[in-house]
Design a protein around this motif. Structure first.
Motif, mmCIF file in Angstrom:
data_model
loop_
_atom_site.group_PDB
_atom_site.id
_atom_site.type_symbol
_atom_site.label_atom_id
_atom_site.label_comp_id
_atom_site.label_asym_id
_atom_site.label_seq_id
_atom_site.Cartn_x
_atom_site.Cartn_y
_atom_site.Cartn_z
ATOM 1 N N ARG A 43 15.112 57.740 -7.644
ATOM 2 C CA ARG A 43 14.072 57.823 -6.604
ATOM 3 C C ARG A 43 13.830 56.462 -5.971
ATOM 4 O O ARG A 43 13.758 56.347 -4.740
ATOM 5 C CB ARG A 43 12.778 58.347 -7.232
ATOM 6 C CG ARG A 43 11.577 58.317 -6.293
ATOM 7 C CD ARG A 43 10.334 58.849 -6.991
ATOM 8 N NE ARG A 43 10.028 58.092 -8.198
ATOM 9 C CZ ARG A 43 9.415 56.913 -8.218
ATOM 10 N NH1 ARG A 43 9.039 56.339 -7.079
ATOM 11 N NH2 ARG A 43 9.147 56.305 -9.360
ATOM 12 N N LEU A 44 13.723 55.434 -6.790
ATOM 13 C CA LEU A 44 13.446 54.098 -6.272
ATOM 14 C C LEU A 44 14.592 53.594 -5.389
ATOM 15 O O LEU A 44 14.363 53.034 -4.319
ATOM 16 C CB LEU A 44 13.215 53.131 -7.429
ATOM 17 C CG LEU A 44 12.803 51.699 -7.045
ATOM 18 C CD1 LEU A 44 11.496 51.715 -6.258
ATOM 19 C CD2 LEU A 44 12.681 50.821 -8.277
ATOM 20 N N CYS A 47 14.582 55.411 -2.005
ATOM 21 C CA CYS A 47 13.515 54.912 -1.135
ATOM 22 C C CYS A 47 13.844 53.526 -0.585
ATOM 23 O O CYS A 47 13.578 53.239 0.585
ATOM 24 C CB CYS A 47 12.187 54.888 -1.893
ATOM 25 S SG CYS A 47 11.515 56.514 -2.280
ATOM 26 N N GLN A 48 14.420 52.671 -1.424
ATOM 27 C CA GLN A 48 14.761 51.321 -0.981
ATOM 28 C C GLN A 48 15.843 51.323 0.093
ATOM 29 O O GLN A 48 15.938 50.392 0.889
ATOM 30 C CB GLN A 48 15.220 50.483 -2.179
ATOM 31 C CG GLN A 48 14.095 50.084 -3.121
ATOM 32 C CD GLN A 48 14.596 49.345 -4.341
ATOM 33 O OE1 GLN A 48 15.791 49.384 -4.664
ATOM 34 N NE2 GLN A 48 13.691 48.672 -5.047
ATOM 35 N N TYR A 51 15.939 56.372 2.351
ATOM 36 C CA TYR A 51 15.935 57.822 2.177
ATOM 37 C C TYR A 51 14.596 58.218 1.569
ATOM 38 O O TYR A 51 14.468 58.404 0.361
ATOM 39 C CB TYR A 51 17.094 58.262 1.287
ATOM 40 C CG TYR A 51 17.446 59.723 1.411
ATOM 41 C CD1 TYR A 51 18.437 60.152 2.283
ATOM 42 C CD2 TYR A 51 16.783 60.680 0.655
ATOM 43 C CE1 TYR A 51 18.756 61.490 2.396
ATOM 44 C CE2 TYR A 51 17.091 62.020 0.770
ATOM 45 C CZ TYR A 51 18.083 62.416 1.635
ATOM 46 O OH TYR A 51 18.391 63.755 1.751
ATOM 47 N N ARG A 52 13.587 58.322 2.431
ATOM 48 C CA ARG A 52 12.219 58.529 1.951
ATOM 49 C C ARG A 52 12.020 59.912 1.315
ATOM 50 O O ARG A 52 11.240 60.058 0.377
ATOM 51 C CB ARG A 52 11.237 58.357 3.114
ATOM 52 C CG ARG A 52 11.288 56.963 3.756
ATOM 53 C CD ARG A 52 10.940 55.881 2.767
ATOM 54 N NE ARG A 52 11.023 54.539 3.341
ATOM 55 C CZ ARG A 52 10.879 53.427 2.653
ATOM 56 N NH1 ARG A 52 10.637 53.484 1.362
ATOM 57 N NH2 ARG A 52 10.988 52.247 3.249
ATOM 58 N N LYS A 53 12.716 60.913 1.829
ATOM 59 C CA LYS A 53 12.558 62.257 1.271
ATOM 60 C C LYS A 53 13.513 62.417 0.090
ATOM 61 O O LYS A 53 14.394 63.274 0.086
ATOM 62 C CB LYS A 53 12.822 63.309 2.341
ATOM 63 C CG LYS A 53 11.816 63.279 3.486
ATOM 64 C CD LYS A 53 12.079 64.378 4.501
ATOM 65 C CE LYS A 53 11.041 64.349 5.615
ATOM 66 N NZ LYS A 53 11.274 65.409 6.632
ATOM 67 N N TYR A 54 13.310 61.561 -0.912
ATOM 68 C CA TYR A 54 14.208 61.541 -2.068
ATOM 69 C C TYR A 54 14.246 62.880 -2.782
ATOM 70 O O TYR A 54 15.267 63.284 -3.351
ATOM 71 C CB TYR A 54 13.771 60.442 -3.041
ATOM 72 C CG TYR A 54 12.375 60.634 -3.583
ATOM 73 C CD1 TYR A 54 12.149 61.392 -4.727
ATOM 74 C CD2 TYR A 54 11.271 60.069 -2.933
ATOM 75 C CE1 TYR A 54 10.863 61.581 -5.215
ATOM 76 C CE2 TYR A 54 9.991 60.254 -3.414
ATOM 77 C CZ TYR A 54 9.788 61.008 -4.555
ATOM 78 O OH TYR A 54 8.519 61.201 -5.029
ATOM 79 N N TYR A 60 19.281 63.927 -6.834
ATOM 80 C CA TYR A 60 17.984 63.698 -7.479
ATOM 81 C C TYR A 60 17.459 65.002 -8.084
ATOM 82 O O TYR A 60 16.958 65.016 -9.213
ATOM 83 C CB TYR A 60 16.983 63.144 -6.458
ATOM 84 C CG TYR A 60 15.578 63.001 -7.016
ATOM 85 C CD1 TYR A 60 15.236 61.912 -7.807
ATOM 86 C CD2 TYR A 60 14.613 63.966 -6.754
ATOM 87 C CE1 TYR A 60 13.954 61.792 -8.334
ATOM 88 C CE2 TYR A 60 13.338 63.848 -7.276
ATOM 89 C CZ TYR A 60 13.009 62.765 -8.072
ATOM 90 O OH TYR A 60 11.742 62.656 -8.594
#
Length: 211
Positions: A43-44, A47-48, A51-54, A60
């Motif tokens: 997830r981290l 996001c980094q 890809y905000r909609k992990y 995932y």
């Protein structure tokens, strides 16, 4: 309008497929074997990398569903079952696009039937209103003009439907194929990773410790 909506949906799905594949390659390059089985690390990293909609990424979701550590000997069947579930989810996501692709030729056929019906009505009206042979030539020209216009409308609707449906079907199949290939890559990568790690509990990465 159905073709326009289908085209817009395909563009949206193509963008999602590209972002998911790019994010997955980034995960493989960034994470260690242990971290690649840790939902928090995944997830981290997602996001980094923008890809905000992990939570929507299939890798995932797969690791998240695996939950507690499982024995390595049951890893491959478990991954296979989860990938099968993801394939089912993928197929369902294309339901709306498939509906548009189905309805476009139907609308073309409806237009064809309507055009032929208009032609028949035009010629039927000519026959009913014909009063004598002296008016036959002029009325015949008017009737035939209406008939040809109706047939032109009938054939044009079929032509347009076929013209739009072929590229839409091609693009839809290509995009879905790319997403299915991503799922296969994820299955191979996850099975290989589990085989190398024995699916022991992943250590919490240092950057996730607080205080």
């Amino acid at each position: 309008f159905a073709s326009l909506w289908a085209g817009l949906l395909l563009l949206f799905y193509a963008r999602i497929a590209y972002k998911q594949r790019t994010a997955f390659h980034r995960l493989k390059e960034t994470l260690t074997l242990r971290e690649s089985l840790d939902p928090n690390a995944i997830r981290l990293t997602l996001c980094q990398n923008g890809y905000r909609k992990y939570f929507s990424h299939p890798y995932y979701r797969l690791i998240k569903k695996m939950g507690n550590p499982v024995p390595s000997q049951s890893a491959s069947p478990m991954v296979g079952n989860l990938i099968e579930s993801e394939n089912y989810r993928l197929d369902l996501s294309y339901t709306l696009i498939k509906f548009f692709i189905w309805v476009i030729p139907i609308l073309g056929f409806v237009g064809t039937v309507a055009g032929i019906a208009l032609s028949v009505n035009e010629f039927s009206g000519f026959v009913q209103n014909m009063k004598g042979f002296q008016e036959l030539s002029q009325e015949m020209k008017a009737a035939l003009s209406g008939v040809t216009q109706g047939l032109a409308a009938a054939f044009n609707t079929t032509y347009l439907a076929l013209l739009f449906i072929v590229p839409l079907m091609f693009l839809s199949n290509m995009i879905q194929k790319r997403e299915e290939e991503l799922l296969l890559d994820i299955e191979e990568y996850c099975t290989s990773t589990l085989a190398h790690t024995g699916r022991k509990p992943a250590r919490k990465p240092p950057y996730l410790h607080h205080g």
